[in-house]
Design an enzyme around this catalytic site. Structure first.
Site, short mmCIF file in Angstrom:
data_model
loop_
_atom_site.label_atom_id
_atom_site.label_comp_id
_atom_site.label_asym_id
_atom_site.label_seq_id
_atom_site.Cartn_x
_atom_site.Cartn_y
_atom_site.Cartn_z
N ASP A 168 0.93 -1.18 -0.08
CA ASP A 168 0.08 0.08 0.09
C ASP A 168 0.86 1.28 -0.14
OD1 ASP A 168 -2.34 1.70 0.06
OD2 ASP A 168 -2.46 1.31 2.18
N ASP A 173 -9.09 3.15 -2.83
CA ASP A 173 -10.09 3.47 -2.01
C ASP A 173 -11.37 3.89 -2.72
OD1 ASP A 173 -8.34 2.98 -0.32
OD2 ASP A 173 -7.94 4.99 0.26
N GLU A 199 2.45 5.07 -4.20
CA GLU A 199 2.57 5.98 -5.00
C GLU A 199 3.85 6.69 -5.25
OE1 GLU A 199 0.12 5.68 -3.00
OE2 GLU A 199 -0.91 4.51 -4.39
#
Ligand code: MIG
Length: 645
Positions: A307, A420, A310
């Site tokens: 997770d 999300d 980015e």
């Protein structure tokens, strides 16, 4: 036919694994500006654009613009231009020609698919150089196959990765995890994995486990595994700065963290507060970080999700101190509209600030490169670090692995989830529409947070969402902290969920086999109808039905309170209206438009002529599926279905 064009002096991304000699001259079909940084193609009214992977909007991407710039943005609204991934591959289908374009660049690139001017498709490379691959093909599917042929085979998950996964941010200790397993078992709903979100860690430190929450983690992993349930922990990109924490200390000593211009380490913050980011673009950093997964593999873990890669940045020390300084200037002032919005902008601009991504550097192939120029490679290389480690540490075992951020090339090491989303009907439709684009870019192991991550789910939304995601390889129910409980035993009578998840397990032999076939043949699992019926104008416009593997088409219901829907059949098919694996009705329908009843809990599946859909008796775990119970539902043909493994 694939041709490769080099624009400027691009950086190697490792997304393409085949050596192709560059062509001279211009990229066919496109007009380029002088620098070659803007390519344009003139479209006819009926031209369609497919691909671009994980993006907002429809299956046909025409009419909006998309910017490849991996972003942690939880608002997947239709006006967004970037989500978590950068998948720079598209296929253009027009009456006169079909071709594909892959723009291999680690920086930002914009695909203006008829947004500025409805008749112009343009590809804009902001500052950066790139390699463009132009692919001529007989059909959209053929273009996709050729493209996939140069980027390498897609990742294959373990079979249990096709079972249902239950997740929530967060199950905070072993009692809570045990309760989830117990309640699924009591309800008779099949389940194969339970996810551990950030709270399993000690102080949000990667590769640690909280002693308090899991006093004997290995024993607990074994206990769950003896019940046939795997635990899947999350790993975050940022490494907590803390004296005595081995990952931090080794990272500093080994020079593994990204640095600023002056050579000092970048201090940013995410969950644990201050962190350093590993430089996953360096091979030895990947090796070092990858080996850390061993701590959890040794405890019996067989799956992970990566997770915040980015990478998401809450704040950097540098920017935050500037903000604090400026805030002082607002104290005691009468803030009028401009003053107030400026002030608000100062605060809102703290997380994921573009300036922050220009503050630090990577070492790539021995060169110092500013982060924004290679931004889209970060999540890819984090997941690659893990994938390469699994190849070293457990070459004979398939490890479950998927990531939030990705770039083409990462599909060789793991899958993706779409981040999300929210418990909205529109996001159920988005999930449907994202699947073909993801598959085209090689991301076969993919899926959304079923039921929606943010916001409160309703029982009917969950039933409809599950009725679709029983077809997606990654099948995980995940929800954010603070939202309504979303486990399938917590939404009223669980009987409906038992039937639907049972149907998923009944379909696993088909789904897994179609998966392996798609890997072998460089094909998609989820195809727009246009791929199979390119000459059928009506089929080419369908945005809410999908082909799933070779045998079937599906038509999910994504509207609240609907009791049926319109379905377009490009040819005569056999409809199977499933209520469960045992309870279904079949009807042969002619091609054309139909309004079909689909009550809550009914799944409309359509078998193509000459094809078969194998199903088995559901089991509580994937490993308990008994292939001897296999039978085929068929519509003509031999009635057989061919398994490749
Ligand atoms: O900033 O780990 O997308 O699935 O539950 C939020 C907590 C961080 C974002 C992920 C989500 C996960 C959450 N994470």
């Amino acid at each position: 036919m694939i041709r490769k064009y080099v624009i400027g002096s691009p950086m190697e991304t490792d997304s393409v694994v085949v050596d192709i000699t560059p062509s001279d001259g211009r990229i066919p079909k496109f007009k380029a500006d002088e620098a070659g940084h803007m390519l344009t193609y003139v479209m006819d009214d009926a031209d369609r654009i497919y691909g671009l992977g994980e993006t907002v909007r429809g299956i046909n991407k025409r009419g909006w613009h998309y910017v490849s710039n991996c972003s942690d943005d939880p608002n997947h609204h239709e006006d967004k231009t970037s989500l978590y991934a950068a998948h720079n591959f598209m296929v253009v289908v027009s009456a006169k020609e079909v071709f594909g374009l892959y723009v291999d660049t680690p920086g930002k690139v914009e695909f203006d698919a008829g947004y500025t001017d409805h008749s112009i498709l343009s590809v804009i490379l902001e500052d950066f150089d790139a390699i463009a691959y132009f692919i001529d093909g007989a059909s959209a599917r053929d273009v996709v196959r050729q493209f996939r042929g140069i980027i390498g085979k897609s990742y294959v998950p373990p079979k249990w990765g096709f079972g249902l996964g239950q997740s929530r941010w967060s199950y905070v200790n072993e009692d809570e995890v045990r309760e989830v397993a117990d309640r699924y078992d009591e309800a008779g709903i099949p389940l194969d994995s339970i996810y551990l979100d950030i709270d399993y860690m000690d102080g949000y430190k990667d590769f640690t486990v909280s002693d308090e929450a899991f006093p004997d983690f290995k024993e607990f992993v074994d206990e769950m595994k003896s019940r046939g349930i795997r635990l899947v922990p999350i790993i975050d990109a940022g490494v907590k700065i803390e004296q005595g924490y081995d990952v931090y200390e080794e990272g500093v000593a080994g020079g593994h963290f990204v640095k600023k211009e002056d050579g000092s380490l970048l201090t940013a913050a995410v969950w644990p507060g201050r962190v350093h980011f590993p430089d996953f673009l360096r091979e030895d950093t990947r090796r070092w970080f990858g080996d850390k997964y061993k701590v959890l593999l040794d405890a019996g873990i067989e799956g992970f999700w990566n997770d915040m890669n980015e990478p998401a940045i809450f704040y950097t020390e540098d920017h935050l101190s500037e903000v604090f300084e400026k805030i002082d200037g607002y104290k005691g002032r009468n803030l009028d509209i401009n003053g107030f919005f400026e002030f608000q902008g100062l605060i809102d601009g703290i997380p994921n600030n573009p300036e922050d991504y220009r503050l630090f550097y990577h070492e790539k192939d021995g060169l110092k490169v500013r982060h924004d120029k290679v931004h889209n490679l970060y999540g890819f290389n984090m997941t690659r670090a893990a994938g390469e480690a699994f190849e070293r540490l457990c070459p004979d075992k398939r490890i479950l692995m998927f990531s939030r951020s990705s770039y083409i090339g990462m599909h060789r090491y793991g899958g993706v989830w779409t981040g999300d989303n929210a418990s909205w009907w529109s996001h159920l439709l988005l999930n449907v529409q994202q699947m073909p684009g993801l598959n085209m870019s090689g991301f076969l192991y993919s899926g959304a947070d079923t039921g929606g991550f943010g916001a409160d789910v309703t029982r009917d939304l969950m039933i409809r969402w599950i009725s679709f995601s029983i077809f997606t390889p990654l099948f995980r129910n995940h929800a954010a902290m603070g939202t309504r409980r979303q486990e399938l035993y917590a939404l009223g009578d669980s009987g409906a969920f038992k039937k639907l998840v049972g149907l998923r397990y009944a379909l696993i032999p088909y789904l897994y086999n179609e998966y392996l076939r798609a890997v072998r043949d460089d094909d998609v699992i989820f195809a727009p109808l246009a791929f199979d019926y390119p000459d059928d104008e009506r089929a080419c416009g369908v945005e809410d039905q999908l082909m799933v593997g070779r045998s079937i088409m599906i038509a999910p219901v994504y509207v609240q309170n609907a009791r049926g829907r319109h379905v377009y059949l490009p040819e005569g098919m056999k409809m199977v209206r499933f209520r469960s694996m045992e309870d279904y009705d079949e009807e042969e329908l002619p091609g054309g438009d139909h309004y079909l009843r689909a009550e809550l809990g009914e799944v409309l599946t359509f078998i193509r002529p000459g094809c078969s859909l194998p199903i088995v008796t559901p089991a509580m775990r994937v490993e308990e599926i008994d292939m001897k119970t296999l039978k085929c539902l068929s519509y003509g043909g031999s009635g057989d279905y061919e398994f490749i493994e």
